[in-house]
Enzyme design. Structure first.
Site, mmCIF file in Angstrom:
data_model
loop_
_atom_site.group_PDB
_atom_site.id
_atom_site.type_symbol
_atom_site.label_atom_id
_atom_site.label_comp_id
_atom_site.label_asym_id
_atom_site.label_seq_id
_atom_site.Cartn_x
_atom_site.Cartn_y
_atom_site.Cartn_z
ATOM 1 N N ASP A 6 36.953 29.360 28.067
ATOM 2 C CA ASP A 6 36.890 29.655 26.636
ATOM 3 C C ASP A 6 38.181 29.371 25.899
ATOM 4 O OD1 ASP A 6 34.343 30.563 26.164
ATOM 5 O OD2 ASP A 6 34.780 32.631 26.715
HETATM 6 C C1 BGC Z 1 39.597 35.480 26.778
HETATM 7 C C2 BGC Z 1 38.486 34.823 27.546
HETATM 8 C C3 BGC Z 1 37.164 35.182 26.950
HETATM 9 C C4 BGC Z 1 37.184 34.883 25.442
HETATM 10 C C5 BGC Z 1 35.898 35.249 24.767
HETATM 11 C C6 BGC Z 1 39.490 35.189 25.310
HETATM 12 O O1 BGC Z 1 40.476 35.906 24.606
HETATM 13 O O2 BGC Z 1 40.836 35.040 27.269
HETATM 14 O O3 BGC Z 1 38.529 35.220 28.900
HETATM 15 O O4 BGC Z 1 36.168 34.443 27.567
HETATM 16 O O5 BGC Z 1 38.240 35.572 24.841
HETATM 17 O O6 BGC Z 1 35.715 36.587 24.645
HETATM 18 C C1 NOJ Z 2 35.289 35.332 30.160
HETATM 19 C C2 NOJ Z 2 34.046 34.921 29.458
HETATM 20 O O1 NOJ Z 2 33.138 36.000 29.427
HETATM 21 C C3 NOJ Z 2 33.404 33.724 30.138
HETATM 22 O O2 NOJ Z 2 32.287 33.308 29.391
HETATM 23 C C4 NOJ Z 2 34.386 32.616 30.283
HETATM 24 O O3 NOJ Z 2 33.767 31.578 30.992
HETATM 25 C C5 NOJ Z 2 35.623 33.076 31.018
HETATM 26 N N1 NOJ Z 2 36.169 34.223 30.352
HETATM 27 C C6 NOJ Z 2 36.683 31.991 31.138
HETATM 28 O O4 NOJ Z 2 37.270 31.736 29.919
#
Ligand code: BGC
Ligand code: NOJ
Length: 820
Positions: free
Chosen positions: A493
């Site tokens: 993400d």
């Molecule tokens: C986090 C990710 C997460 C994304 C969406 C980001 O701040 O680092 O792990 O998937 O937010 O919630």
């Molecule tokens: C947490 C999110 O819930 C997931 O959708 C994502 O793939 C990982 N973080 C990696 O960014």
């Protein structure tokens, strides 16, 4: 250092001191009513949706930690008021934090028991949600271990949340004026906004006659005193306050007299009830809650016998689930995680996706499209009917383009983009979850199920059509190298290659991106090849030769694009940025190699035949492995890069910036198993296995019974410290990695396959697994170091590794596999 121990027979983790490095929590409820409960009774409760139907208030990021909860206080009415330490205390330690003579918290499967002793008064409280009910039971057993009579006061306490947790935490100008309660026959009803559009209310009931109550928070606490020393508890009497606005609470006072050696049970119930819209009030023209429909439930669960019966039903529910797959291997950590905790965590992530934990506020996120599809991957054999329903719910939020809303709210099941959109990997995960469902159940009818787009009636199409559109979505969005455009981001993400955000506070996840036509993802390419292979198999089963050809060709073309633009010489590249420059390549000073494409491309079978898969995996071991797990990339980003986005917003070693992102570790375990390296796969498995890490709990800090999303990487000063426990795709993927690839018990379209890739010091293992209604008793033995396999089914040799589906669908199959 440990703070407790595993009791595998009872399927419990037993915490033996209350001041764990972080609150160590459990979840109660598995259908509609859920609770988070910590080892000191902190946490909150909600019905279906932690944002829109939250019953009790929780203050995240509070100091001291975790001091909102469902609290019971004890007061020794026979003690002198000067004895402050033993005049009153919390048997769950918080919130008074009075030192206890004995303390133990048992987190079990859907229940928690907190037991403590002080001043020779033992208090044991069992918390659980009866199956099928929207209420939680707190069953308190008090025992007087003194040689003389004890006169005690017991106080229950909860602070009601005004339902919408976001509004509750922000809109004080209104909310201080809306709170309303009713108290009738000792039951406290919380009915804020019931006068207008809500048909639901909460209640707190008690099995004993009450000596008093409070429903106005400051009346109970006294101004500026807090939960550590409520004036009502200290003085031993409540004021029967009725909340008008401000902060409604539920507090009851029960007086108890116990003879020497005597025990007594007191049951408290906290529950949720919804009345029919036209039967809200009683009498109808009044403003008084109609309690006729809820009272029978309350009365039922205030009976100790019923509580015990319901508890046994809960145990039986879990026994049944665990019975579906049990293993006996030479390693206790593997047994414990596969047989108990990993399954339990999968159930919790299935229920809650990434919404409500001690790291996810319950406000921000609903059921994630990508997350929920992955959460299903290891879950299928547990409750296939619920998996089916989830698949259809997810597919119904899909857009006609094949694209996906990034999440939906569980209460409405409608997709929304509140947490971001245009993650170009999203739709492909639906194919993987459907494939896993088909392999587990063989129930092909799901593909013909009519499912709408964006929940619009009239747009229904068979589920198979949704899968076709998922593939098409990628094909419609290819970049200059023929690789998939990344959109806002892919699985990672934080790899925001089209974001270019330079304003403080802008959300990387939702800020309007550039409509990128250049930045491409090698990860999505690998995922696409994997998904297209599943589509080919599905089309083959449906007898659709044209589709089979189309998917073979699509997978081939994509694989070619990966080999020509996504292979860096020793590993797979990660992406191309908006300027068309490679990322995850030897050309980069930072972010030279990433874990994700190594995992997903090898899982898609790429490089298995020509040694390049091995090369990629060797590069992972060389550059990314640490004693605490495999980091996401190396070198970490040392500063913020406008063209990379959130990934470079984290200090090195945390989260997506080179943290040990546990979710992606099992992809490497699977890949290692695919290349036949059982020792390496298993070594990675043990590195992040929470039970193995129990011994270093003071470093790891999170619960030793569940996976955490992230462990700080080697660039962080706190290398080895975990964060974001419980709600992570790590649960399902580790379960898939260890059960399907290391133990090799793998559902396929044609039947159950047995293909173990074991660590070399194991001489075998045994398993019992239910598959398509049949019980498989599996015994694997190693007779040599080679890779030949001899499979016997019910005493007769069978070619290959897939056990033919038995005629008798209710019987038992004996499977014997010799490796040598
Ligand atoms: C986090 C990710 C997460 C994304 C969406 C980001 O701040 O680092 O792990 O998937 O937010 O919630
Ligand atoms: C947490 C999110 O819930 C997931 O959708 C994502 O793939 C990982 N973080 C990696 O960014």
């Amino acid at each position: 250092m440990r703070y407790g121990y595993f009791d595998d027979v009872e399927r419990e983790y037993v915490i033996t001191q209350p001041d764990t490095p972080l609150p160590w929590i459990n979840y109660l409820g598995s259908q509609a009513y859920f609770c988070l409960i910590s080892n000191t009774a902190g946490g909150y409760s909600f019905y279906k949706d932690a944002r829109l139907r939250r019953l009790t208030r929780y203050r995240y990021n509070n100091a001291p930690l975790d001091c909102s909860g469902r609290y019971i206080y004890l007061r020794d009415d026979g003690a002198s008021v000067a004895q402050t330490e033993e005049l009153f205390w919390s048997p769950s330690w918080q919130p008074t934090r009075t030192p206890l003579d004995a303390y133990e918290c048992r987190h079990g499967m859907g229940y928690t028991v907190i037991r403590s002793t002080l001043a020779q008064i033992e208090a044991s409280t069992r918390y659980f949600v009866p199956m099928g009910e929207n209420l939680e039971v707190w069953e308190l057993t008090l025992t007087n271990h003194r040689t003389e009579r004890a006169q005690l006061s017991v106080f229950s306490s909860v602070e009601f949340n005004l339902w919408d947790a976001m509004d509750d935490a922000t809109n004080f100008q209104r909310n201080y004026n809306v709170g309303e309660v009713e108290v009738a026959d000792g039951v406290i009803f919380h009915k804020t906004e019931y006068r207008e559009r809500r048909d639901h209310f909460a209640y707190l009931a008690c099995s004993e006659p009450i000596a008093g109550f409070d429903t106005q928070r400051e009346a109970f606490l006294g101004p500026y005193r807090g939960y550590a020393a409520p004036v009502g508890v200290e003085s031993g009497g409540l004021s029967d306050s009725i909340a008008h606005g401000w902060q409604p609470v539920g507090v009851q006072h029960v007086k108890v007299e116990l003879q020497a050696g005597e025990s007594k049970k007191i049951i408290f119930l906290l529950g949720y009830h919804e009345n029919p819209h036209d039967a809200k009030f009683d009498p109808p023209e009044s403003q008084t809650i109609n309690k006729r429909l809820v009272l029978p439930t309350i009365q039922k669960y205030l009976q100790a016998k019923q509580v015990e019966k319901s508890f046994q039903e809960l145990r039986a529910f879990w026994d049944d689930l665990f019975g579906k797959f049990q293993i006996t291997t030479p390693d206790e950590h593997t047994n414990r995680m596969v047989n108990i905790w990993n399954v339990y965590q999968m159930m919790v992530t299935f229920n809650l996706s990434r919404s409500a934990s001690y790291f996810e506020s319950g406000i921000g996120r609903g059921m994630g499209f990508r997350d929920s599809n992955q959460d299903l991957l290891g879950f299928m054999h547990l409750l296939p009917e619920r998996a089916r329903e989830r698949i259809l719910d997810l597919a119904a939020t899909q857009m006609p383009t094949g694209g996906a809303y990034h999440q939906y709210q569980p209460l409405t099941k409608r997709g929304n983009n509140d947490v971001g959109s245009n993650f170009n990997d999203d739709p492909l995960w639906l194919i993987l979850s459907v494939a896993a469902y088909l392999k587990e159940t063989g129930e092909w009818g799901i593909l013909d199920e009519a499912v709408p787009y964006e929940n619009q009636s009239g747009t229904e199409e068979p589920l198979y059509g949704h899968l076709q559109r998922s593939i098409q979505y990628t094909l419609d969005r290819l970049g200059p190298h023929g690789l998939p455009l990344i959109g806002r981001a892919d699985w990672n993400d934080c790899l925001n290659l089209n974001c270019f955000s330079d304003s403080p506070g802008q959300s990387f996840q939702t800020t309007t991106n550039k409509d990128g036509k250049v930045a491409e993802s090698v990860f999505i390419a690998g995922l696409f090849v994997l998904a297209a292979q599943e589509m080919q198999a599905i089309a083959h089963h449906r007898g659709d030769a044209a589709d089979v050809r189309a998917y073979i060709e699509a997978a081939d073309t994509m694989a070619k694009a990966v080999w020509s633009a996504g292979w860096d010489g020793d590993w797979f590249r990660r992406a191309y940025d908006d300027m068309g420059r490679a990322l995850g390549s030897r050309e980069n000073d930072e972010g030279r190699i990433f874990i994700e494409p190594q995992g997903i491309c090898v899982m898609a079978g790429m490089g298995l035949e020509d040694g390049r898969a091995l090369q990629a995996l060797d590069s992972v071991a060389e550059h990314l492995e640490t004693p605490h797990g495999i980091v996401l990339h190396q070198p970490a980003f040392t500063r913020y890069y406008l063209h990379l986005g959130e990934i470079s917003s984290y200090p090195p070693g945390y989260k997506e910036n080179a943290g040990i992102f546990c979710h992606a570790n099992p992809w490497i375990m699977i890949s290692e198993a695919m290349v036949g390296r059982g020792d390496k796969a298993y070594e990675y498995y043990l590195l992040i296995n929470p039970s193995v890490r129990e011994d270093i709990s003071e470093v790891h800090k999170c619960e030793p019974y569940v996976y955490a999303q992230m462990i700080a990487g080697k660039d962080a000063p706190t290398h080895g410290e975990a964060k974001n426990s419980w709600l992570t795709g790590t649960a399902t993927w580790n379960y898939v990695a260890v059960t399907q690839w290391i133990l090799g018990i793998r559902p396929t379209y044609a039947g159950l396959e047995i293909d173990p890739v074991l660590p070399s010091d194991w001489d075998g293992f045994e398993a019992v697994r239910y598959y398509r209604g049949v019980r498989y008793r599996i015994k694997v033995e190693r007779h040599g170091t080679g890779s030949t396999v001899r499979l016997e089914v019910n005493g007769s040799p069978v070619d290959g590794r897939v056990i033919p589906l038995p005629e008798d669908k209710s019987g038992e199959v004996e499977v014997h596999l010799c490796l040598g």
